[in-house]
Design a protein around this motif. Structure first.
Motif, mmCIF file in Angstrom:
data_model
loop_
_atom_site.group_PDB
_atom_site.id
_atom_site.type_symbol
_atom_site.label_atom_id
_atom_site.label_comp_id
_atom_site.label_asym_id
_atom_site.label_seq_id
_atom_site.Cartn_x
_atom_site.Cartn_y
_atom_site.Cartn_z
ATOM 1 N N LEU A 102 0.836 -1.195 0.000
ATOM 2 C CA LEU A 102 0.000 0.000 0.000
ATOM 3 C C LEU A 102 0.870 1.244 0.000
ATOM 4 N N SER A 103 0.324 2.316 -0.551
ATOM 5 C CA SER A 103 1.089 3.557 -0.690
ATOM 6 C C SER A 103 1.056 4.338 0.616
ATOM 7 N N PRO A 104 2.241 4.633 1.180
ATOM 8 C CA PRO A 104 2.273 5.473 2.390
ATOM 9 C C PRO A 104 2.148 6.937 2.014
ATOM 10 N N SER A 105 1.939 7.773 3.026
ATOM 11 C CA SER A 105 1.869 9.219 2.796
ATOM 12 C C SER A 105 3.283 9.777 2.806
ATOM 13 N N ILE A 106 3.856 9.950 1.630
ATOM 14 C CA ILE A 106 5.213 10.444 1.484
ATOM 15 C C ILE A 106 5.179 11.729 0.677
ATOM 16 N N GLY A 107 5.915 12.732 1.155
ATOM 17 C CA GLY A 107 5.984 13.988 0.428
ATOM 18 C C GLY A 107 4.762 14.844 0.685
ATOM 19 N N GLU A 108 4.515 15.764 -0.231
ATOM 20 C CA GLU A 108 3.415 16.709 -0.074
ATOM 21 C C GLU A 108 2.080 16.025 -0.324
ATOM 22 N N GLY A 109 1.144 16.241 0.567
ATOM 23 C CA GLY A 109 -0.185 15.680 0.409
ATOM 24 C C GLY A 109 -0.317 14.301 1.014
ATOM 25 N N SER A 110 -1.509 13.995 1.511
ATOM 26 C CA SER A 110 -1.795 12.702 2.124
ATOM 27 C C SER A 110 -2.208 11.694 1.066
ATOM 28 N N THR A 111 -1.925 10.419 1.339
ATOM 29 C CA THR A 111 -2.352 9.337 0.462
ATOM 30 C C THR A 111 -3.616 8.702 1.026
ATOM 31 N N ILE A 112 -4.658 8.647 0.217
ATOM 32 C CA ILE A 112 -5.923 8.016 0.601
ATOM 33 C C ILE A 112 -6.006 6.680 -0.124
ATOM 34 N N ASN A 113 -6.038 5.596 0.633
ATOM 35 C CA ASN A 113 -6.037 4.250 0.062
ATOM 36 C C ASN A 113 -7.461 3.720 -0.097
ATOM 37 N N PHE A 114 -7.736 3.138 -1.251
ATOM 38 C CA PHE A 114 -9.009 2.460 -1.483
ATOM 39 C C PHE A 114 -8.690 1.022 -1.902
ATOM 40 N N VAL A 115 -9.159 0.075 -1.091
ATOM 41 C CA VAL A 115 -8.825 -1.331 -1.287
ATOM 42 C C VAL A 115 -10.076 -2.103 -1.682
ATOM 43 N N LEU A 116 -9.990 -2.804 -2.819
ATOM 44 C CA LEU A 116 -11.037 -3.734 -3.237
ATOM 45 C C LEU A 116 -10.502 -5.150 -3.030
ATOM 46 N N TYR A 117 -11.201 -5.911 -2.197
ATOM 47 C CA TYR A 117 -10.742 -7.267 -1.874
ATOM 48 C C TYR A 117 -11.709 -8.293 -2.465
ATOM 49 N N VAL A 118 -11.156 -9.258 -3.198
ATOM 50 C CA VAL A 118 -11.949 -10.340 -3.777
ATOM 51 C C VAL A 118 -11.601 -11.620 -3.021
ATOM 52 N N PRO A 119 -12.514 -12.130 -2.209
ATOM 53 C CA PRO A 119 -12.207 -13.331 -1.425
ATOM 54 C C PRO A 119 -12.189 -14.590 -2.285
ATOM 55 N N ALA A 120 -11.572 -15.616 -1.732
ATOM 56 C CA ALA A 120 -11.537 -16.910 -2.417
ATOM 57 C C ALA A 120 -12.944 -17.506 -2.452
ATOM 58 N N PRO A 121 -13.240 -18.350 -3.421
ATOM 59 C CA PRO A 121 -14.572 -18.960 -3.485
ATOM 60 C C PRO A 121 -14.971 -19.651 -2.186
ATOM 61 N N GLY A 122 -13.996 -20.193 -1.465
ATOM 62 C CA GLY A 122 -14.307 -20.862 -0.205
ATOM 63 C C GLY A 122 -14.706 -19.931 0.909
ATOM 64 N N HIS A 123 -14.461 -18.616 0.737
ATOM 65 C CA HIS A 123 -14.832 -17.615 1.742
ATOM 66 C C HIS A 123 -15.833 -16.617 1.178
ATOM 67 N N SER A 124 -16.588 -17.017 0.177
ATOM 68 C CA SER A 124 -17.547 -16.124 -0.462
ATOM 69 C C SER A 124 -18.955 -16.714 -0.333
ATOM 70 N N PRO A 125 -19.968 -15.877 -0.078
ATOM 71 C CA PRO A 125 -19.910 -14.425 0.080
ATOM 72 C C PRO A 125 -19.387 -14.012 1.457
ATOM 73 N N LEU A 126 -18.614 -12.934 1.474
ATOM 74 C CA LEU A 126 -18.002 -12.390 2.690
ATOM 75 C C LEU A 126 -18.622 -11.029 2.990
ATOM 76 N N VAL A 127 -19.149 -10.887 4.226
ATOM 77 C CA VAL A 127 -19.828 -9.648 4.602
ATOM 78 C C VAL A 127 -19.410 -9.255 6.014
ATOM 79 N N VAL A 128 -19.791 -8.050 6.409
ATOM 80 C CA VAL A 128 -19.561 -7.566 7.768
ATOM 81 C C VAL A 128 -20.671 -8.108 8.653
ATOM 82 N N ALA A 129 -20.299 -8.655 9.792
ATOM 83 C CA ALA A 129 -21.257 -9.378 10.635
ATOM 84 C C ALA A 129 -22.418 -8.500 11.087
ATOM 85 N N ASP A 130 -22.136 -7.310 11.608
ATOM 86 C CA ASP A 130 -23.187 -6.501 12.220
ATOM 87 C C ASP A 130 -24.153 -5.896 11.218
#
Length: 408
Positions: free
Chosen positions: A197-225
């Protein structure tokens, strides 16, 4: 027939324009009030023509902005205006909501770096049509925010991305047939040790957006609450999960090509989620919900206010420093920086630069006693012969005057 009346005086851009539509006008479509996403305007139909009703509509739109500004100014000498307007709003703001918005948002900056990353549990999909998806859904938002900050964008793909070892991992819920992540695991979901992942280096902050594709054995994957597939990480970025094997996931087909490449159609909802997360991470107000233009204008006023307060504080510290150390040199660059109040952002950056001017900071730890200790050894050998010569000259002049008196 319609007539528009600006709320602010004619000089300068109005904060809100009220557009009154005549009875039967097709522009209202029977709606008494409407906000346009790209306009700083409130359209009112013929059903709202009384001054009191119009004032209520304007108050509903502007009161959140007043509360936010009062929140920023609270505890400062500017908290109460000449007419006490800000004092009145202090009893109505939701401090908890404003605290939460400021806590999750990045520090205001002229530049942000947006990093979009695809992390896949297995060996596919190995590519994604991220450029097309960003052009369709993210670029219009970034263009609208150009008056607030500049944005740079980078993308990357990482295969065989495993879960972070700091979390227990998802558990299978037989009742729903889904794998669920506990709420306490969300903050540690990102495997910072192995994911590039890209750290915040130099001028300006780095905003990370992560798209995760789980393995078929762990799909569908959701947030419990919540049962959702996306969440925000304050002052870091956003995470979204794409369950390709879930029946509700929009997919054009199940060919091998689709399995190896995520099309723009696969990414539509994901990029919209990231766009919503971005607005939260830069501190964009959530109201008025019907007008992005008004929300951006509100953010600009909030940032200008915060930067002016920061500038005033820094300039005050600089002034106290100069008065405390009268012998400190003031370079011309500092005088130029202090006067650069063309806008709040430039003033804040310039005042910070002036306060930490290298030629001035060195003098803070150089008291007068040190000057004596440094210069006396240098001037002593030169000063003693000069003093002795001067005394000799005075004595010669004095003797000469005495001899002259005796002769007369």
């Amino acid at each position: 027939m319609k007539e528009a009346q600006p709320i602010l005086p004619a000089h300068g851009d109005p904060a809100l324009t009220v557009v009154l539509h005549a009875a039967g006008s097709p522009d209202t479509n029977g709606v008494t009030s409407r906000l346009e996403p790209g306009e700083s305007a409130l359209h009112l139909g013929s059903g709202l023509r009384q001054a009191g009703e119009i004032a209520d509509q304007i108050r509903e739109i502007t009161s959140p902005q007043q509360e936010a500004l009062a929140y920023l100014l609270s505890g400062t000498p500017f908290a109460v205006t000449e007419h006490g307007a800000l004092r009145a709003t202090q009893n109505t703001w939701s401090a908890a909501s404003l605290d939460a918005r400021n806590t999750r948002a990045f520090k205001p900056s002229t530049t942000y770096h947006l990093s979009f990353s695809l992390f896949v549990s297995g060996n596919g999909p190995s590519a994604w049509a991220i450029e097309d998806a960003l052009a369709a859904y993210m670029t219009p938002l970034l263009d609208a925010l150009a008056g607030v900050s500049n944005f740079t964008v980078t993308t990357q793909v990482q295969l065989h991305a495993s879960f972070s070892p700091s979390i227990a991992g998802p558990t299978f819920d037989e009742a729903s047939g889904k794998w669920k992540l506990r709420k306490e695991d969300l903050s540690g979901f990102v495997n910072a040790a192995e994911w590039p992942l890209s750290p915040s280096i130099g001028e300006g902050s780095t905003i990370n957006f992560v798209l995760y594709v789980p393995a078929p054995g762990h799909s569908p994957l959701v947030v419990a609450d919540t049962g959702g597939t996306g969440w925000l990480v304050p002052q870091w970025g956003g995470v979204a999960i794409l369950n390709l094997d879930e029946p509700t996931t929009p997919r054009k087909s199940t060919t091998d090509t689709d399995r190896t490449t995520l099309s723009a159609a696969n990414l539509d909802e994901i990029i919209l989620t990231f766009a919503d997360q971005l607005t939260a991470l830069i501190g964009l107000p959530s109201s008025p919900a019907g007008s992005l233009a008004l929300r951006i204008a509100a953010l600009q006023r909030e940032r200008a206010t915060a930067l002016l307060l920061s500038t005033a504080s820094t300039l005050g510290a600089l002034s106290r420093l100069v008065h405390k150390l009268p012998n400190i040199p003031i370079p011309d660059t500092v005088a130029t920086s202090v006067g650069a109040l063309g806008n709040a952002q430039a003033a804040s950056e310039a005042s910070e630069k002036a306060f930490f001017e290298p030629s001035m900071v060195g003098q803070v730890y150089f008291p007068d006693e040190h000057k004596v200790a440094v210069y006396v050894p240098l001037l002593g050998p030169m000063g003693v012969p000069l003093v002795l010569a001067g005394v000799k000259e005075l004595l010669g002049w004095y003797r000469g005057m005495r001899e002259k008196v005796k002769r007369t």
